[in-house]
Design a protein around this motif. Structure first.
Motif, short mmCIF file in Angstrom:
data_model
loop_
_atom_site.label_atom_id
_atom_site.label_comp_id
_atom_site.label_asym_id
_atom_site.label_seq_id
_atom_site.Cartn_x
_atom_site.Cartn_y
_atom_site.Cartn_z
N GLU A 6 38.53 42.12 49.38
CA GLU A 6 38.95 42.45 50.27
C GLU A 6 40.24 42.55 51.23
O GLU A 6 41.15 42.36 49.84
CB GLU A 6 38.99 40.28 51.53
N CYS A 22 36.01 45.33 53.89
CA CYS A 22 35.71 44.45 52.62
C CYS A 22 35.12 45.83 51.98
O CYS A 22 34.32 46.50 52.38
CB CYS A 22 34.75 43.33 53.10
N ARG A 45 32.84 25.90 54.16
CA ARG A 45 32.49 27.61 54.10
C ARG A 45 31.53 27.23 55.21
O ARG A 45 31.11 27.09 55.56
CB ARG A 45 31.87 28.10 52.83
N TYR A 94 36.17 35.51 53.46
CA TYR A 94 35.51 35.80 52.23
C TYR A 94 34.35 37.33 52.63
O TYR A 94 33.69 36.15 53.37
CB TYR A 94 35.03 34.71 51.09
N TRP A 108 30.50 37.53 45.93
CA TRP A 108 32.04 37.53 46.61
C TRP A 108 32.51 38.10 46.52
O TRP A 108 32.94 38.85 45.27
CB TRP A 108 31.49 35.53 46.27
N GLN A 110 37.18 38.11 47.19
CA GLN A 110 38.04 36.86 46.22
C GLN A 110 38.59 35.88 47.17
O GLN A 110 39.73 35.45 46.93
CB GLN A 110 39.37 37.86 45.05
N GLY A 111 38.63 36.91 48.92
CA GLY A 111 39.39 36.08 49.75
C GLY A 111 40.58 36.48 50.43
O GLY A 111 40.96 37.02 49.34
#
Length: 118
Positions: A6, A22, A45, A94, A108, A110-111
């Motif tokens: 991201e 992303c 979340r 995320y 996923w 890493q944010g």
């Protein structure tokens, strides 16, 4: 191995805009639905937006009309355009890849931090 990276987070004033990106690698991106989530301090979340492989979208009620999810399969990238930002949008955002259009989350990122000041 799928990798999701991201970018685009930052500090913005209330009413401003940000676009998150992303970038995906290691998978057949076009065949997989993608989700954006966020997690604020002390909160669970939550799903913010989703887009299927065919481009169908859905949004959390809290962001409808303000956020837009889109994808560019040629660039293996999913975007989250965020307009009219509010302090309550402050969170780590995320992206996640789903297996096909199932609800199974296979990877996923890493944010990226988004902070909206009042």
């Amino acid at each position: 191995q799928v990798q999701l990276v991201e970018s685009g987070g930052g500090l913005v004033q209330a009413g401003g805009s940000l676009r998150l990106s992303c970038a995906a690698s290691g998978s057949i991106f076009s065949k997989n639905a993608m989700n954006w989530y966020r997690q604020a301090p002390g909160k669970q979340r939550e799903l913010v937006a989703a887009i299927t492989s065919g481009g169908s979208t859905n949004y959390a009620d809290s962001v409808k009309g303000r956020f837009t999810i889109s994808r560019d399969n040629a660039k293996n990238t999913v975007y989250l355009q965020m307009n009219s930002l509010k302090p309550e949008d402050t969170a780590v955002y995320y992206c996640a890849q789903r297996r096909g259009n199932s609800e199974f989350l296979s990877s996923w990122g890493q944010g990226t931090q988004v902070t909206v000041s009042s």
